[in-house]
Design an enzyme around this catalytic site. Structure first.
Site, PDB file in Angstrom:
ATOM      1  N   LEU A  86       0.846  -1.194   0.000  1.00  0.00           N
ATOM      2  CA  LEU A  86       0.000   0.000   0.000  1.00  0.00           C
ATOM      3  C   LEU A  86       0.872   1.231   0.000  1.00  0.00           C
ATOM      4  O   LEU A  86       1.914   1.257   0.650  1.00  0.00           O
ATOM      5  CB  LEU A  86      -0.846   0.028   1.280  1.00  0.00           C
ATOM      6  CG  LEU A  86      -2.011  -0.933   1.374  1.00  0.00           C
ATOM      7  CD1 LEU A  86      -2.523  -0.981   2.808  1.00  0.00           C
ATOM      8  CD2 LEU A  86      -3.131  -0.488   0.444  1.00  0.00           C
ATOM      9  N   GLU A 117     -10.402   1.037   7.308  1.00  0.00           N
ATOM     10  CA  GLU A 117     -10.107  -0.190   8.080  1.00  0.00           C
ATOM     11  C   GLU A 117      -8.860   0.022   8.923  1.00  0.00           C
ATOM     12  O   GLU A 117      -7.870   0.542   8.428  1.00  0.00           O
ATOM     13  CB  GLU A 117      -9.801  -1.362   7.132  1.00  0.00           C
ATOM     14  CG  GLU A 117     -10.898  -1.714   6.185  1.00  0.00           C
ATOM     15  CD  GLU A 117     -10.422  -2.737   5.140  1.00  0.00           C
ATOM     16  OE1 GLU A 117      -9.449  -3.465   5.384  1.00  0.00           O
ATOM     17  OE2 GLU A 117     -11.033  -2.763   4.064  1.00  0.00           O
ATOM     18  N   LYS A 119      -5.344  -0.647  10.278  1.00  0.00           N
ATOM     19  CA  LYS A 119      -4.230  -1.393   9.672  1.00  0.00           C
ATOM     20  C   LYS A 119      -3.555  -2.178  10.783  1.00  0.00           C
ATOM     21  O   LYS A 119      -2.826  -1.633  11.603  1.00  0.00           O
ATOM     22  CB  LYS A 119      -3.257  -0.418   9.005  1.00  0.00           C
ATOM     23  CG  LYS A 119      -2.240  -1.126   8.174  1.00  0.00           C
ATOM     24  CD  LYS A 119      -1.502  -0.137   7.282  1.00  0.00           C
ATOM     25  CE  LYS A 119      -0.477  -0.846   6.423  1.00  0.00           C
ATOM     26  NZ  LYS A 119       0.474  -1.630   7.187  1.00  0.00           N
ATOM     27  N   ASP A 121      -1.137  -4.518  12.866  1.00  0.00           N
ATOM     28  CA  ASP A 121       0.314  -4.676  12.813  1.00  0.00           C
ATOM     29  C   ASP A 121       0.641  -6.162  12.938  1.00  0.00           C
ATOM     30  O   ASP A 121       0.911  -6.678  14.010  1.00  0.00           O
ATOM     31  CB  ASP A 121       0.953  -3.883  13.959  1.00  0.00           C
ATOM     32  CG  ASP A 121       2.338  -3.415  13.586  1.00  0.00           C
ATOM     33  OD1 ASP A 121       2.780  -3.727  12.466  1.00  0.00           O
ATOM     34  OD2 ASP A 121       2.963  -2.740  14.416  1.00  0.00           O
ATOM     35  N   GLU A 177      -4.760 -10.317   7.656  1.00  0.00           N
ATOM     36  CA  GLU A 177      -3.597 -10.144   8.526  1.00  0.00           C
ATOM     37  C   GLU A 177      -3.663 -11.156   9.667  1.00  0.00           C
ATOM     38  O   GLU A 177      -4.708 -11.307  10.303  1.00  0.00           O
ATOM     39  CB  GLU A 177      -3.658  -8.713   9.095  1.00  0.00           C
ATOM     40  CG  GLU A 177      -2.356  -8.166   9.562  1.00  0.00           C
ATOM     41  CD  GLU A 177      -1.506  -7.522   8.448  1.00  0.00           C
ATOM     42  OE1 GLU A 177      -1.866  -7.622   7.252  1.00  0.00           O
ATOM     43  OE2 GLU A 177      -0.472  -6.940   8.785  1.00  0.00           O
ATOM     44  N   TYR A 229      -9.274  -8.979   4.972  1.00  0.00           N
ATOM     45  CA  TYR A 229      -9.507  -7.646   4.409  1.00  0.00           C
ATOM     46  C   TYR A 229      -9.666  -7.614   2.890  1.00  0.00           C
ATOM     47  O   TYR A 229      -9.872  -6.547   2.337  1.00  0.00           O
ATOM     48  CB  TYR A 229      -8.470  -6.625   4.873  1.00  0.00           C
ATOM     49  CG  TYR A 229      -7.022  -6.933   4.546  1.00  0.00           C
ATOM     50  CD1 TYR A 229      -6.559  -7.031   3.242  1.00  0.00           C
ATOM     51  CD2 TYR A 229      -6.110  -7.072   5.581  1.00  0.00           C
ATOM     52  CE1 TYR A 229      -5.238  -7.291   2.973  1.00  0.00           C
ATOM     53  CE2 TYR A 229      -4.780  -7.334   5.319  1.00  0.00           C
ATOM     54  CZ  TYR A 229      -4.345  -7.447   4.003  1.00  0.00           C
ATOM     55  OH  TYR A 229      -3.032  -7.700   3.741  1.00  0.00           O
ATOM     56  N   LYS A 294      -9.973   2.687   1.408  1.00  0.00           N
ATOM     57  CA  LYS A 294     -10.122   2.019   0.109  1.00  0.00           C
ATOM     58  C   LYS A 294     -11.372   2.549  -0.585  1.00  0.00           C
ATOM     59  O   LYS A 294     -12.429   2.676   0.066  1.00  0.00           O
ATOM     60  CB  LYS A 294     -10.295   0.507   0.302  1.00  0.00           C
ATOM     61  CG  LYS A 294      -9.078  -0.162   0.895  1.00  0.00           C
ATOM     62  CD  LYS A 294      -9.339  -1.642   1.146  1.00  0.00           C
ATOM     63  CE  LYS A 294      -8.149  -2.259   1.840  1.00  0.00           C
ATOM     64  NZ  LYS A 294      -8.445  -3.583   2.392  1.00  0.00           N
ATOM     65  N   LYS A 318      -0.642   6.562   8.056  1.00  0.00           N
ATOM     66  CA  LYS A 318       0.094   5.964   9.172  1.00  0.00           C
ATOM     67  C   LYS A 318      -0.091   6.745  10.477  1.00  0.00           C
ATOM     68  O   LYS A 318      -0.215   7.958  10.478  1.00  0.00           O
ATOM     69  CB  LYS A 318       1.592   5.916   8.837  1.00  0.00           C
ATOM     70  CG  LYS A 318       1.900   5.132   7.588  1.00  0.00           C
ATOM     71  CD  LYS A 318       1.728   3.666   7.790  1.00  0.00           C
ATOM     72  CE  LYS A 318       2.960   3.112   8.450  1.00  0.00           C
ATOM     73  NZ  LYS A 318       3.201   1.720   8.164  1.00  0.00           N
ATOM     74  N   CYS A 412      23.848   4.137  47.530  1.00  0.00           N
ATOM     75  CA  CYS A 412      22.762   4.959  46.993  1.00  0.00           C
ATOM     76  C   CYS A 412      23.365   6.192  46.294  1.00  0.00           C
ATOM     77  O   CYS A 412      24.201   6.885  46.881  1.00  0.00           O
ATOM     78  CB  CYS A 412      21.843   5.403  48.131  1.00  0.00           C
ATOM     79  SG  CYS A 412      20.626   6.637  47.616  1.00  0.00           S
ATOM     80  N   CYS A 415      22.251   9.353  48.743  1.00  0.00           N
ATOM     81  CA  CYS A 415      22.677   9.552  50.134  1.00  0.00           C
ATOM     82  C   CYS A 415      23.869   8.673  50.522  1.00  0.00           C
ATOM     83  O   CYS A 415      24.315   8.718  51.663  1.00  0.00           O
ATOM     84  CB  CYS A 415      21.517   9.306  51.090  1.00  0.00           C
ATOM     85  SG  CYS A 415      21.055   7.578  51.212  1.00  0.00           S
ATOM     86  N   CYS A 430      17.689   1.350  48.491  1.00  0.00           N
ATOM     87  CA  CYS A 430      18.569   2.150  49.337  1.00  0.00           C
ATOM     88  C   CYS A 430      18.155   1.896  50.787  1.00  0.00           C
ATOM     89  O   CYS A 430      16.961   1.903  51.108  1.00  0.00           O
ATOM     90  CB  CYS A 430      18.390   3.623  48.981  1.00  0.00           C
ATOM     91  SG  CYS A 430      18.950   4.738  50.272  1.00  0.00           S
ATOM     92  N   CYS A 436      17.500   9.500  53.463  1.00  0.00           N
ATOM     93  CA  CYS A 436      17.833   9.694  52.042  1.00  0.00           C
ATOM     94  C   CYS A 436      16.935  10.793  51.462  1.00  0.00           C
ATOM     95  O   CYS A 436      15.710  10.650  51.433  1.00  0.00           O
ATOM     96  CB  CYS A 436      17.618   8.385  51.291  1.00  0.00           C
ATOM     97  SG  CYS A 436      17.848   8.540  49.516  1.00  0.00           S
TER      98      CYS A 436
END
Ligand code: 5U1
Length: 679
Positions: A86, A117, A119, A121, A177, A229, A294, A318, A412, A415, A430, A436
């Site tokens: 695409l 639609e 997309k 991943d 997909e 799709y 589309k 995107k 630490c 401190c 710590c 501290c």
């Protein structure tokens, strides 16, 4: 065939048809009709009959998803119709340009109807059906030649082995997909970590790795799904005239299509669809990287045709990428409220997930070892939704010769007290406690935070200054500050000083649960603080409770009980509480539970918009009735309240068979307990 075999054959066909129907309801319609145990019983009944009568086993039987076709071969398969890619639009202007090109080519001023639609991943696949039976599945490969993954695809429950319905064309190719939902990805990575195996960086890689397995039985254990799709048949005349209607047909054949799909009239509507989907992105149960538009009419698609390897009638708009590469410039160690020492990656600033990121969490030293991360490494950074950015992978090939090992600190960084690591705990701490300054600052920040005493204006900047100048050592010192003390600080005018002193003063009569939460006891969050307040009624009773008694409180186990007890046993905490009281802080009393609340032990989920009350109000009422309110739906959820525009949580509740109430039903339930929104 004997009479007996004839009835067994019929029984087998009946069971297969029932199981196929339940699969269809579960995976495609998101509307299961029977609980999992009943489904399992039908499945086992079919398995038993088939093993007694092996001659009656056929490849389209739901029992034959794993193994029957042998392992996946990965042989090369040439796509009869190339699997195109695409074109991408990276901004609004590129999308408008796409729409303008379509109008120019079609010589029309009328708005174009687009199908929008999500997309997904994942990985594009092509599935071939002959006489309604799945015969071949292939990866996209280079678009012309892919790999045969039939054995692995057959294991995915949402892929039909046999198409449903009467009028199925002799030859059908469906594309879509394959992806791994977020929850499945997280649980797979948890399992891999427990087994000491390498984890996957993101759901897409996990889906790819799962489809690439030589042994289909491994793929079968991976939580993969497939969403269709597009469709192609030799005689296009048998298909409807629009892409939208074709996908409805594909759905009738037994495929899952994306429930977020919609139609848009013209480009402005497309831009709205883009924004609406982007707003929903973090809440969807799967990852998406954009939206595909589309042209809906197939005759217009044919007229527009193709340019090189992409159709002119479709484009992917995107979303901001959630992963990026950058360089790890250093690792700092931060000290939290409870002394937890957390490594933080200092990164070369990089734009990811829609913001510029220069810090990311590395969790703990085990994670640094697991990732094998060195200073100077090129790393993948991931920021999905509002989640804190994370370093998820190191690109070892790019490691410079002078890359530095990350050493575990022994003292630490704030401190210089010793750092201790309790056996079995991943976190190092710590040992300085409130000596501290980092822990002191965090304790004060937590005390003043919105869910605790909500002291407006007392932000991180002022807390840093007040602690560093030793004007505030514990939270009790806040109440001794006057406006003249504050006016002595740089950039603190009289008005701001007065406002801050007033805000501190206004926090003097907190609800008991807020005060308990504000103390910052380890693992005592908002819900536990509320349960403790309800159970004990006063701070004095809570301070005297032993570990056994504490464990009678809903949600308090031995670990939390131990943290609560040891907090109140420490002299400096007792002194701070006494000083707070002396300085005028007077937490309220709570009505003690007279045993058994009506919704005790239940977990409720609120989703969508409620008209009569805010979600926080609804949450507070449910908690008063003894329920726990959770942000996510699972099999353990007792009930979901679905307001306007409820989305994926409602769908999930329905698919799990969890009870769902609309707002008026919810109001009736509350009324039956004499509870409801304040009027
Ligand atoms: N949702 C969706 N994703 N996706 C990817 N539709 C879609 N269409 C594609 C691709 C590669 O290609 C069309 C040209 C069929």
């Amino acid at each position: 065939m004997s009479q007996g075999e004839h009835t067994v054959a019929e029984q087998i066909l009946r069971l297969r048809s029932q199981i196929d129907d339940h699969n269809y309801r579960y995976y495609v319609l998101d509307d299961p009709q029977i609980p999992d145990v009943d489904y399992d019983r039908l499945f086992r009944e079919l398995q038993a009959l088939e093993s007694e009568h092996p001659a009656l086993v056929t490849p389209d039987s739901p029992t034959q998803r794993v193994g029957a076709m042998g392992d996946t071969s990965f042989d090369a398969i040439t796509h009869r119709i190339p699997m195109l890619s695409l074109d991408n639009a990276f901004d609004e202007e590129e999308l408008r340009e796409f729409d303008r090109r379509i109008h120019d080519r079609l010589k029309t001023d009328q708005a174009i109807t687009y199908v929008c639609e999500p997309k997904l991943d994942g990985l594009a696949v092509s599935l071939h059906y002959e006489q309604g039976l799945l015969v071949r599945a292939a990866t996209r490969g280079d678009g012309y030649v892919g790999e045969d993954i039939t054995g692995n695809i057959r294991t995915i429950p949402s892929v039909p082995l046999k198409l449903r319905g009467e009028a199925v064309p002799e030859l059908v190719e469906v594309r879509g997909e394959v992806y791994m939902p977020k929850a499945g990805f997280e649980s797979l990575n948890r399992t891999l970590t427990e087994q000491g195996e390498k984890t996957f960086v993101n759901p897409r890689n996990a889906a790819a790795g799962s489809l690439r397995q030589k042994n289909s039985a491994v793929t079968a254990r991976r939580p993969l799904e497939m969403c269709a799709y597009s469709v192609a048949v030799p005689d296009e005349g048998v298909l409807p005239a629009t892409h939208w209607d074709c996908l409805q047909r594909v759905r009738d054949w037994g495929f899952r299509i994306n429930p977020e799909m919609r139609q848009a009239e013209g480009v402005e509507d497309c831009l709205q669809a883009y924004q609406a989907l982007l707003d929903k992105r973090a809440d969807l149960p799967y990852e998406i990287d954009g939206i595909v538009f589309k042209v809906n009419r197939l005759d217009l698609q044919a007229e527009l045709g193709f340019v090189s390897r992409a159709p002119r009638w479709a484009i992917a708009h995107k979303f901001p990428a959630e992963e990026a590469l950058t360089v790890l410039e250093g690792v700092d160690f931060q000290v939290g409220r409870t002394g937890a020492v957390t490594p933080v990656a200092r990164l070369k600033p990089v734009f990811v997930g829609g913001v510029t990121v220069s810090n990311a969490t590395l969790h703990n030293m085990d994670e640094i070892r697991r990732l094998d991360v060195h200073v100077g490494d090129t790393v993948f950074v991931r920021r999905a939704g509002d989640v804190i950015p994370q370093v998820v992978k190191v690109v070892l090939d790019k490691r410079p010769a002078n890359a530095g090992v990350v050493e575990r600190p022994t003292a630490c960084p704030v401190c210089q007290s010793d750092i201790v690591q309790i056996e079995g705990e991943a976190v190092a701490r710590c040992s300085g406690g409130l000596f501290c300054p980092a822990q002191r600052k965090e304790a004060i920040r937590h005390y003043a935070s919105r869910k605790a005493l909500d002291i407006e204006g007392l932000g991180e900047k002022w807390i840093d200054i007040l602690v560093e100048r030793e004007m505030v050592k514990t939270v009790a010192d806040l109440y001794t500050l006057d406006k003249f003390d504050l006016m002595g600080l740089e950039r603190m005018g009289e008005k701001s000083a007065t406002n801050l002193v007033n805000a501190i003063h206004d926090s003097k009569q907190p609800e008991l649960w807020r005060f308990i939460y504000a103390l910052g006891i380890r693992e005592v969050g908002e819900a536990t603080a509320k349960a403790l307040a309800r159970h004990y009624g006063t701070l004095e009773s809570l301070m005297q409770a032993d570990e056994e008694s504490l464990q009678e409180v809903a949600d308090v186990g031995p670990i939390v009980a131990g943290h609560v007890r040891s907090f109140f046993d420490q002299a400096h905490n007792q002194e701070t509480i006494a000083a707070l009281r002396e300085n005028g802080v007077a937490w309220q009393q709570e009505t003690v539970d007279a045993g058994g609340q009506p919704l005790e032990g239940q977990t409720w989920v609120l989703t969508g918009t409620l008209g009569e009350m805010t979600r926080d109000e609804a949450k507070a009422i449910l908690e008063r009735l003894g329920a726990k309110v959770s942000g996510s739906v699972s099999g353990k959820t007792s009930c979901v309240v679905a307001g306007e525009s409820a989305g994926s949580k409602l769908t999930k509740a329905q698919s799990l068979g969890v009870k769902v109430l609309d707002e008026s039903e919810f109001a009736s339930v509350l009324a039956s307990f004499g509870a409801g929104p304040a009027t």
